[in-house]
Write a protein that holds these residues in place. Structure first.
Motif, PDB file in Angstrom:
ATOM      1  N   THR A   1      25.942  18.426  51.160  1.00  0.00           N
ATOM      2  CA  THR A   1      26.008  17.287  52.193  1.00  0.00           C
ATOM      3  C   THR A   1      27.345  17.306  52.965  1.00  0.00           C
ATOM      4  O   THR A   1      28.322  17.740  52.285  1.00  0.00           O
ATOM      5  CB  THR A   1      25.527  15.790  51.943  1.00  0.00           C
ATOM      6  N   VAL A   2      27.430  16.869  54.089  1.00  0.00           N
ATOM      7  CA  VAL A   2      28.568  16.782  54.735  1.00  0.00           C
ATOM      8  C   VAL A   2      28.803  15.280  55.536  1.00  0.00           C
ATOM      9  O   VAL A   2      27.840  14.617  55.847  1.00  0.00           O
ATOM     10  CB  VAL A   2      28.468  17.612  56.211  1.00  0.00           C
ATOM     11  N   GLY A   3      29.831  14.929  55.235  1.00  0.00           N
ATOM     12  CA  GLY A   3      30.442  13.382  55.490  1.00  0.00           C
ATOM     13  C   GLY A   3      31.973  13.105  55.495  1.00  0.00           C
ATOM     14  O   GLY A   3      32.621  14.097  55.000  1.00  0.00           O
ATOM     15  N   ASP A   4      32.435  12.345  56.197  1.00  0.00           N
ATOM     16  CA  ASP A   4      33.806  11.796  56.231  1.00  0.00           C
ATOM     17  C   ASP A   4      34.058  10.981  54.958  1.00  0.00           C
ATOM     18  O   ASP A   4      34.022   9.697  55.218  1.00  0.00           O
ATOM     19  CB  ASP A   4      34.154  11.425  57.434  1.00  0.00           C
ATOM     20  N   PHE A   5      34.693  11.278  53.903  1.00  0.00           N
ATOM     21  CA  PHE A   5      34.665  10.651  52.691  1.00  0.00           C
ATOM     22  C   PHE A   5      35.954   9.885  52.609  1.00  0.00           C
ATOM     23  O   PHE A   5      36.163   9.355  51.662  1.00  0.00           O
ATOM     24  CB  PHE A   5      34.518  11.500  51.432  1.00  0.00           C
ATOM     25  N   ASN A   6      36.857  10.425  53.497  1.00  0.00           N
ATOM     26  CA  ASN A   6      38.191   9.856  53.487  1.00  0.00           C
ATOM     27  C   ASN A   6      38.598   9.086  54.556  1.00  0.00           C
ATOM     28  O   ASN A   6      39.848   8.401  54.891  1.00  0.00           O
ATOM     29  CB  ASN A   6      39.427  10.743  52.847  1.00  0.00           C
ATOM     30  N   GLY A   7      37.655   8.848  55.778  1.00  0.00           N
ATOM     31  CA  GLY A   7      37.693   8.161  56.827  1.00  0.00           C
ATOM     32  C   GLY A   7      38.944   8.478  57.773  1.00  0.00           C
ATOM     33  O   GLY A   7      39.427   7.892  58.671  1.00  0.00           O
ATOM     34  N   ASP A   8      39.278   9.994  57.767  1.00  0.00           N
ATOM     35  CA  ASP A   8      40.251  10.528  58.619  1.00  0.00           C
ATOM     36  C   ASP A   8      39.705  11.187  60.038  1.00  0.00           C
ATOM     37  O   ASP A   8      40.330  11.530  60.835  1.00  0.00           O
ATOM     38  CB  ASP A   8      41.094  11.602  57.952  1.00  0.00           C
ATOM     39  N   GLY A   9      38.391  10.992  60.159  1.00  0.00           N
ATOM     40  CA  GLY A   9      37.752  11.419  61.325  1.00  0.00           C
ATOM     41  C   GLY A   9      37.397  12.853  61.109  1.00  0.00           C
ATOM     42  O   GLY A   9      36.852  13.409  62.229  1.00  0.00           O
ATOM     43  N   ARG A  10      37.478  13.509  60.037  1.00  0.00           N
ATOM     44  CA  ARG A  10      37.153  14.907  59.856  1.00  0.00           C
ATOM     45  C   ARG A  10      36.160  15.135  58.993  1.00  0.00           C
ATOM     46  O   ARG A  10      36.095  14.348  57.757  1.00  0.00           O
ATOM     47  CB  ARG A  10      38.230  15.810  59.606  1.00  0.00           C
ATOM     48  N   ALA A  11      35.436  16.119  59.067  1.00  0.00           N
ATOM     49  CA  ALA A  11      33.998  16.171  58.327  1.00  0.00           C
ATOM     50  C   ALA A  11      34.447  16.964  57.160  1.00  0.00           C
ATOM     51  O   ALA A  11      35.014  17.901  57.065  1.00  0.00           O
ATOM     52  CB  ALA A  11      32.890  16.993  58.990  1.00  0.00           C
ATOM     53  N   ASP A  12      33.955  16.396  55.806  1.00  0.00           N
ATOM     54  CA  ASP A  12      34.172  17.181  54.557  1.00  0.00           C
ATOM     55  C   ASP A  12      32.932  17.631  53.978  1.00  0.00           C
ATOM     56  O   ASP A  12      31.774  16.972  54.540  1.00  0.00           O
ATOM     57  CB  ASP A  12      34.560  15.959  53.754  1.00  0.00           C
ATOM     58  N   LEU A  13      32.883  18.787  53.223  1.00  0.00           N
ATOM     59  CA  LEU A  13      31.704  19.316  52.689  1.00  0.00           C
ATOM     60  C   LEU A  13      31.680  19.012  51.131  1.00  0.00           C
ATOM     61  O   LEU A  13      32.595  19.417  50.384  1.00  0.00           O
ATOM     62  CB  LEU A  13      31.708  20.776  52.776  1.00  0.00           C
ATOM     63  N   ALA A  14      30.525  18.665  50.775  1.00  0.00           N
ATOM     64  CA  ALA A  14      30.191  18.193  49.186  1.00  0.00           C
ATOM     65  C   ALA A  14      29.235  19.344  48.808  1.00  0.00           C
ATOM     66  O   ALA A  14      28.423  19.587  49.526  1.00  0.00           O
ATOM     67  CB  ALA A  14      29.877  16.942  48.862  1.00  0.00           C
ATOM     68  N   VAL A  15      29.647  20.010  47.599  1.00  0.00           N
ATOM     69  CA  VAL A  15      28.880  20.973  47.191  1.00  0.00           C
ATOM     70  C   VAL A  15      28.614  20.814  45.660  1.00  0.00           C
ATOM     71  O   VAL A  15      29.376  20.410  44.766  1.00  0.00           O
ATOM     72  CB  VAL A  15      29.424  22.391  47.127  1.00  0.00           C
ATOM     73  N   GLY A  16      27.312  20.610  45.095  1.00  0.00           N
ATOM     74  CA  GLY A  16      26.881  20.528  43.945  1.00  0.00           C
ATOM     75  C   GLY A  16      26.216  21.897  43.220  1.00  0.00           C
ATOM     76  O   GLY A  16      26.170  22.939  44.011  1.00  0.00           O
ATOM     77  N   SER A  17      26.067  21.904  42.033  1.00  0.00           N
ATOM     78  CA  SER A  17      25.669  22.967  41.119  1.00  0.00           C
ATOM     79  C   SER A  17      25.155  22.499  39.986  1.00  0.00           C
ATOM     80  O   SER A  17      24.486  21.478  39.711  1.00  0.00           O
ATOM     81  CB  SER A  17      27.183  23.666  40.689  1.00  0.00           C
ATOM     82  N   THR A  18      24.902  23.323  38.790  1.00  0.00           N
ATOM     83  CA  THR A  18      24.403  23.095  37.455  1.00  0.00           C
ATOM     84  C   THR A  18      25.222  22.280  36.908  1.00  0.00           C
ATOM     85  O   THR A  18      25.012  21.703  35.765  1.00  0.00           O
ATOM     86  CB  THR A  18      23.568  24.088  36.981  1.00  0.00           C
ATOM     87  N   GLY A  19      26.378  22.176  37.002  1.00  0.00           N
ATOM     88  CA  GLY A  19      27.529  21.430  36.254  1.00  0.00           C
ATOM     89  C   GLY A  19      27.714  19.871  36.872  1.00  0.00           C
ATOM     90  O   GLY A  19      26.932  19.359  37.696  1.00  0.00           O
ATOM     91  N   LYS A  20      28.355  19.075  36.139  1.00  0.00           N
ATOM     92  CA  LYS A  20      28.565  17.802  36.355  1.00  0.00           C
ATOM     93  C   LYS A  20      29.413  17.389  37.356  1.00  0.00           C
ATOM     94  O   LYS A  20      29.354  16.476  38.011  1.00  0.00           O
ATOM     95  CB  LYS A  20      29.155  17.010  35.081  1.00  0.00           C
ATOM     96  N   ASP A  21      30.222  18.698  37.902  1.00  0.00           N
ATOM     97  CA  ASP A  21      31.200  18.546  39.024  1.00  0.00           C
ATOM     98  C   ASP A  21      30.435  18.775  40.155  1.00  0.00           C
ATOM     99  O   ASP A  21      29.739  19.766  40.477  1.00  0.00           O
ATOM    100  CB  ASP A  21      32.255  19.700  38.718  1.00  0.00           C
ATOM    101  N   VAL A  22      30.770  17.828  41.495  1.00  0.00           N
ATOM    102  CA  VAL A  22      30.878  18.351  42.617  1.00  0.00           C
ATOM    103  C   VAL A  22      31.737  18.284  43.415  1.00  0.00           C
ATOM    104  O   VAL A  22      33.143  17.688  43.001  1.00  0.00           O
ATOM    105  CB  VAL A  22      29.937  16.957  43.391  1.00  0.00           C
TER     106      VAL A  22
END
Length: 480
Positions: A170-191
């Motif tokens: 998914t893509v979203g601005d997770f820190n409110g700086d006006g720039r798009a961030d990319l979140a990536v998941g896998s088979t682990g607990k870590d995103v």
């Protein structure tokens, strides 16, 4: 029961594009002064575009290599003739089409390089990286004035910690700086979150990891984003198998965005496998819609959906309302294994300011056609999701092309977005089992009265330049 949920939800091919009658696209375009208006307008023409994937498509003789089709929006909507096909054999796309890559298993979009054109992120979770079988990868395909072309890999920062990197995006601005961030998941607990400020030469500025209370092995099966508390930063919803002190069950985990990034907030109470985010009650806060398609929550048999309304404090762990096919006003009946809630999408179909919900039941039996599938539209309102005025669509609905047949799976994926610029969201529906698993996609227009099947259109793989060899399953994934 068939497949688990699709974890939701390239330069020889230059010649292939020419054979298909497609114009090769420029590898770059002049930058714009502002970010793209829409996160899915890849050519900057002011119309949102539709992305359809066939992760099981054969490419260059390689089975299940995967292909992605972009059909460009316009005043007249989408057309199979206005499209770009992207595979890992496409000129400028990293890697090559290989057996079992499943390119297109997950999709996301946003203007990652802030040039005024939306970019497309495509995963290939079955990609082998050296000796790392099914290590997985995510690839950014750049938008431009001519559409999508060229790309770069968003590399896995921890390849030994998990497999199938990119099984959710998914893509979203997770820190409110006006720039798009990319979140990536896998088979682990870590995103892993790649921070905004991407460039085409160096990728993300930096990356950081969040850890979800989910089981390793299944990991983050889908990701969704929106601003649930109205603070101007994107929040993240992670679906996976949640672990508590006693047991494990499917659940949606909420992380809250802030200037410093994402942090754990809460776990939603119901056993949910899917989630979508949008403003259902029109109060300016995004809400979470979850799907429990295997049934069992709140006594339902064939699946249900639940709403968690956003507010200044975010969303409550307990649902505001749960709806199934036995809820008064909902078409159909609550029957075992209907998969009501398999795929979800939120968008304002009638232009009244409230996000409506498209809910699929891709295993719905209609007449003698088993597992043929149906999609229900539920209305948004000031009080949340309501069943008054609900609509349902299948291939036996007047105006919808085709006919209900066993194993069509109409509703494998659903997508609500305004593709013709009239201010009302249109419905796109995928069916991965259509025509013996060739797959197909349907498109229905939004109107002030709701969805209409008048002038509904459909396309299969052969009409958009995807091989019908094997079982491509076009429409098994649509851009969320």
């Amino acid at each position: 029961m068939r497949r688990a949920p699709t974890p939701l939800s390239t330069s020889t091919a230059l010649a292939a594009l020419l054979v298909a009658g497609l114009t090769p696209l420029a590898l770059d375009a002049p930058a714009s002064a502002a970010a793209a208006r829409y996160q899915d307008d890849f050519n900057g023409d002011g119309y949102r575009d539709l992305v359809t994937a066939a992760p099981a498509a054969t490419v260059g003789g390689q089975t299940s290599a995967g292909a992605v089709v972009v059909t460009y929006g316009s005043k007249s909507g989408i057309s199979a003739a206005r499209r770009t096909v992207v595979t890992q054999n496409t000129s400028g796309i990293p890697g090559s089409a290989e057996r079992g890559d499943h390119f297109g298993a997950a999709l996301a979009s946003g203007d990652l390089d802030n040039d005024g054109y939306a970019d497309l992120v495509v995963s290939a979770p079955g990609e082998d990286l050296g000796t790392d079988t099914d290590g997985g990868t995510a690839i950014i395909v750049w938008g431009s004035r001519s559409g999508l072309s060229g790309g770069r890999t968003s590399a896995d920062p921890a390849p030994t910690a998990h497999d199938r990197f990119g099984q959710s995006l998914t893509v979203g601005d997770f820190n409110g700086d006006g720039r798009a961030d990319l979140a990536v998941g896998s088979t682990g607990k870590d995103v892993w979150v790649s921070k905004g400020g991407f460039t085409r030469t160096s990728g993300a500025v930096s990356k950081y990891k969040i850890t979800a209370p989910i089981r390793t092995g299944t990991g983050a099966t889908s990701l969704a984003t929106g601003d649930l508390n109205g603070d101007g930063t994107g929040d993240l919803v992670v679906n996976g198998t949640y672990l508590d002190d006693r047991t494990a069950y499917y659940a949606a985990v909420v992380f809250q965005g802030s200037a410093s990034g994402l942090s754990y907030r809460t776990v939603l109470a119901e056993d949910s496998e899917t989630a979508a985010v949008g403003d259902i009650d029109g109060d300016g806060y995004d809400d979470v819609l979850t799907g429990q398609y295997v049934g069992g929550y709140d006594g339902n048999l064939g699946g249900s959906v639940s709403t968690h309304l956003g507010g200044a404090a975010g969303v409550s762990p307990e649902p505001d309302r749960t709806i199934d096919q036995d809820t008064p006003g909902v078409p159909g009946a609550d029957e075992t294994n209907d998969n009501f809630g398999w795929s979800l999408s939120l968008g304002d179909v009638n232009g009244d300011g409230y996000a409506d919900a498209a809910v699929s039941a891709d295993y719905e039996k209609i007449g003698s056609a088993d597992l043929t599938g149906m999609v229900t539209l539920l209305r948004g309102s000031s009080s949340g999701l309501i069943t008054s005025g609900a609509q349902s669509f299948s291939q036996d609905t007047d105006g919808v092309p085709g006919a209900n047949e066993t194993n069509d799976h109409f509703g494998t994926a659903v997508h609500l977005a305004d593709l013709d610029g009239d201010g009302r969201a249109d419905l796109s529906v995928g069916a991965d089992g259509e025509n013996g698993a060739d797959g197909a996609v349907w498109h229905l227009r939004g109107t002030t009265a709701g969805l209409t099947a008048k002038n509904a259109t459909t396309f299969g793989p052969s009409s958009v330049g995807v091989s019908t060899s094997g079982s491509p399953g076009l429409g098994s994934v649509l851009l969320p």
